[in-house]
Write an enzyme that holds these catalytic residues in place. Structure first.
Site, PDB file in Angstrom:
ATOM      1  N   LYS A  36       0.854  -1.191   0.000  1.00 19.13           N
ATOM      2  CA  LYS A  36       0.000   0.000   0.000  1.00 19.13           C
ATOM      3  C   LYS A  36       0.882   1.230   0.000  1.00 19.13           C
ATOM      4  CE  LYS A  36      -2.347   1.782   3.676  1.00 19.13           C
ATOM      5  NZ  LYS A  36      -2.167   3.254   3.691  1.00 19.13           N
ATOM      6  N   LEU A  64      -4.904   6.971  -2.130  1.00 22.33           N
ATOM      7  CA  LEU A  64      -4.893   8.437  -2.213  1.00 22.33           C
ATOM      8  C   LEU A  64      -6.229   9.061  -1.823  1.00 22.33           C
ATOM      9  CD1 LEU A  64      -2.805   9.009  -5.494  1.00 22.33           C
ATOM     10  CD2 LEU A  64      -2.010   8.927  -3.128  1.00 22.33           C
ATOM     11  N   LYS A  65      -7.240   8.243  -1.604  1.00 17.00           N
ATOM     12  CA  LYS A  65      -8.558   8.683  -1.077  1.00 17.00           C
ATOM     13  C   LYS A  65      -9.087   9.929  -1.793  1.00 17.00           C
ATOM     14  CE  LYS A  65      -7.699   6.912   3.615  1.00 17.00           C
ATOM     15  NZ  LYS A  65      -6.232   6.699   3.652  1.00 17.00           N
ATOM     16  N   LEU A  66      -9.379   9.800  -3.079  1.00 15.44           N
ATOM     17  CA  LEU A  66      -9.825  10.962  -3.861  1.00 15.44           C
ATOM     18  C   LEU A  66     -11.199  11.455  -3.399  1.00 15.44           C
ATOM     19  CD1 LEU A  66      -7.504   9.781  -5.616  1.00 15.44           C
ATOM     20  CD2 LEU A  66      -8.734  10.638  -7.587  1.00 15.44           C
ATOM     21  N   HIS A  67     -11.407  12.760  -3.442  1.00 18.58           N
ATOM     22  CA  HIS A  67     -12.681  13.381  -3.057  1.00 18.58           C
ATOM     23  C   HIS A  67     -12.731  14.761  -3.699  1.00 18.58           C
ATOM     24  CE1 HIS A  67     -15.641  14.411   0.490  1.00 18.58           C
ATOM     25  NE2 HIS A  67     -16.154  14.624  -0.701  1.00 18.58           N
ATOM     26  N   ILE A  69     -15.050  17.083  -7.242  1.00 19.37           N
ATOM     27  CA  ILE A  69     -16.234  17.028  -8.099  1.00 19.37           C
ATOM     28  C   ILE A  69     -16.059  15.860  -9.083  1.00 19.37           C
ATOM     29  CG2 ILE A  69     -16.792  19.494  -7.876  1.00 19.37           C
ATOM     30  CD1 ILE A  69     -15.572  19.891 -10.680  1.00 19.37           C
ATOM     31  N   ASN A  71     -16.163  15.298 -12.288  1.00 20.73           N
ATOM     32  CA  ASN A  71     -15.319  15.407 -13.483  1.00 20.73           C
ATOM     33  C   ASN A  71     -13.829  15.367 -13.127  1.00 20.73           C
ATOM     34  OD1 ASN A  71     -15.016  15.872 -16.347  1.00 20.73           O
ATOM     35  ND2 ASN A  71     -14.247  17.890 -15.758  1.00 20.73           N
ATOM     36  N   GLN A 194      -3.601   2.629  17.166  1.00 19.97           N
ATOM     37  CA  GLN A 194      -4.846   2.026  16.692  1.00 19.97           C
ATOM     38  C   GLN A 194      -5.704   1.648  17.899  1.00 19.97           C
ATOM     39  OE1 GLN A 194      -5.870   2.020  13.713  1.00 19.97           O
ATOM     40  NE2 GLN A 194      -4.260   1.614  12.226  1.00 19.97           N
ATOM     41  N   GLY A 214       0.664  -2.383   8.820  1.00 20.33           N
ATOM     42  CA  GLY A 214       1.833  -1.512   8.748  1.00 20.33           C
ATOM     43  C   GLY A 214       2.880  -1.900   9.772  1.00 20.33           C
TER      44      GLY A 214
HETATM   45  O1  C5P Z   1       0.893   0.685  11.169  1.00 18.29           O
HETATM   46  P1  C5P Z   1      -0.549   0.317  11.016  1.00 18.29           P
HETATM   47  O2  C5P Z   1      -0.802  -1.181  10.902  1.00 18.29           O
HETATM   48  O3  C5P Z   1      -1.435   0.959  12.063  1.00 18.29           O
HETATM   49  O4  C5P Z   1      -0.956   0.944   9.601  1.00 18.29           O
HETATM   50  C1  C5P Z   1      -2.268   0.931   9.117  1.00 18.29           C
HETATM   51  C2  C5P Z   1      -2.327   1.617   7.780  1.00 18.29           C
HETATM   52  O5  C5P Z   1      -3.692   1.678   7.365  1.00 18.29           O
HETATM   53  C3  C5P Z   1      -1.824   3.054   7.784  1.00 18.29           C
HETATM   54  O6  C5P Z   1      -1.256   3.301   6.487  1.00 18.29           O
HETATM   55  C4  C5P Z   1      -3.080   3.874   7.968  1.00 18.29           C
HETATM   56  O7  C5P Z   1      -2.975   5.167   7.411  1.00 18.29           O
HETATM   57  C5  C5P Z   1      -4.091   3.028   7.187  1.00 18.29           C
HETATM   58  N1  C5P Z   1      -5.486   3.232   7.565  1.00 18.29           N
HETATM   59  C6  C5P Z   1      -5.962   3.039   8.856  1.00 18.29           C
HETATM   60  N2  C5P Z   1      -7.294   3.242   9.139  1.00 18.29           N
HETATM   61  C7  C5P Z   1      -8.129   3.610   8.153  1.00 18.29           C
HETATM   62  C8  C5P Z   1      -7.673   3.797   6.844  1.00 18.29           C
HETATM   63  C9  C5P Z   1      -6.319   3.598   6.582  1.00 18.29           C
HETATM   64  O8  C5P Z   1      -5.205   2.667   9.740  1.00 18.29           O
HETATM   65  N3  C5P Z   1      -9.420   3.755   8.411  1.00 18.29           N
END
Ligand code: C5P
Length: 238
Positions: A36, A64-67, A69, A71, A194, A214
């Site tokens: 990713k 990249l989570k686009l958001h 308009i 077009n 987290q 991650g």
């Molecule tokens: O290091 P870790 O396992 O916490 O990484 C989780 C990845 O998932 C990070 O790149 C984080 O930005 C991404 N992510 C998240 N929660 C979300 C969307 C994306 O932890 N809702």
């Protein structure tokens, strides 16, 4: 075991430079895990980083989570599609029209396209903030499943959500609608920042199709070993 058969653990490459990324990947030998790439690395290194990884054979989830308009998102998606990525995403809050435009933009001349996922509510958004700050009423789980249904209606393949939301998303949108879930930790590893976390095995039981992992891999003493452990636990391989 090779990871060709089970390439469903996506490593979140939250590095700030190509040098750091390639130093990390040098520990993986010939294996080609799903990676990713998020905003940090993409903005630092540009599309070349994706092209380089693709030419080496790594499947890529471009996060990249686009958001914007419809077009603008359509045109941006068309550019991303040419990078030959395997998966990308946008915010479902951009509306069904925006999501439909994204699918159109992503679709290549031969009809193929990368998987497209929607972010429903970010896991960093609490119930209280969603209600009081964003003025979106109701229970966050209902909002997540409603946004997931919008994404399905627009022709998307699935959502990025917490593993704890996979079950409700599958109930609402069907088993084939993909759930890609971050927030995964080994039973014996640090949670870091987290909060709503599950183990790889629990994520599978709750219905996740892919997990995004991650720090349990990137910060491990032996990242390749941690990755293999994650694959085994998620795919229930002894
Ligand atoms: O290091 P870790 O396992 O916490 O990484 C989780 C990845 O998932 C990070 O790149 C984080 O930005 C991404 N992510 C998240 N929660 C979300 C969307 C994306 O932890 N809702």
């Amino acid at each position: 075991m090779t990871n060709d058969t089970h390439n469903n653990v996506i490593i979140a490459c939250d590095f700030s430079s190509a040098a750091e990324l390639f130093s990390f990947l040098s520990q993986f030998g010939d294996s080609r895990p799903y990676l990713k790439i998020g905003m940090e690395l993409f903005y630092a290194e540009g599309p070349q980083i994706v092209q380089r990884l693709k030419s080496l054979g790594f499947p890529i989830f471009l996060d990249l989570k686009l958001h914007d308009i419809p077009n603008t998102v359509k045109k941006a998606m068309s550019v991303l599609s040419r990078l030959d990525i395997d998966m990308c995403n946008l915010h479902a809050a951009g509306t069904i029209d925006m999501m439909r435009a994204a699918v159109e933009g992503l679709t290549r001349a031969d009809g193929s396209r990368p998987l497209l996922l929607a972010v429903t509510q970010l896991t960093s958004t609490s119930q209280e903030r969603m209600n009081k700050e964003l003025l979106i009423g109701g229970d966050i789980k209902d909002v997540v499943s409603h946004y997931a249904l919008n994404a399905k209606q627009a022709g998307l393949d699935g959502v990025v959500c917490s593993p704890l939301e996979s079950t409700i998303v599958k109930q609402t949108c069907g088993q084939k609608f993909l759930t890609v879930t971050p927030g995964v930790r080994f039973a014996d590893s640090q949670t870091n920042d987290q909060v709503r976390i599950t183990t790889p095995a629990m994520a599978r039981q709750l219905g996740s199709d892919y997990i995004v992992v991650g720090r349990p891999i990137t910060a491990a003493q032996n990242p390749h070993e941690a990755y293999i452990r994650c694959l085994k636990e998620f795919n229930n391989i002894q």
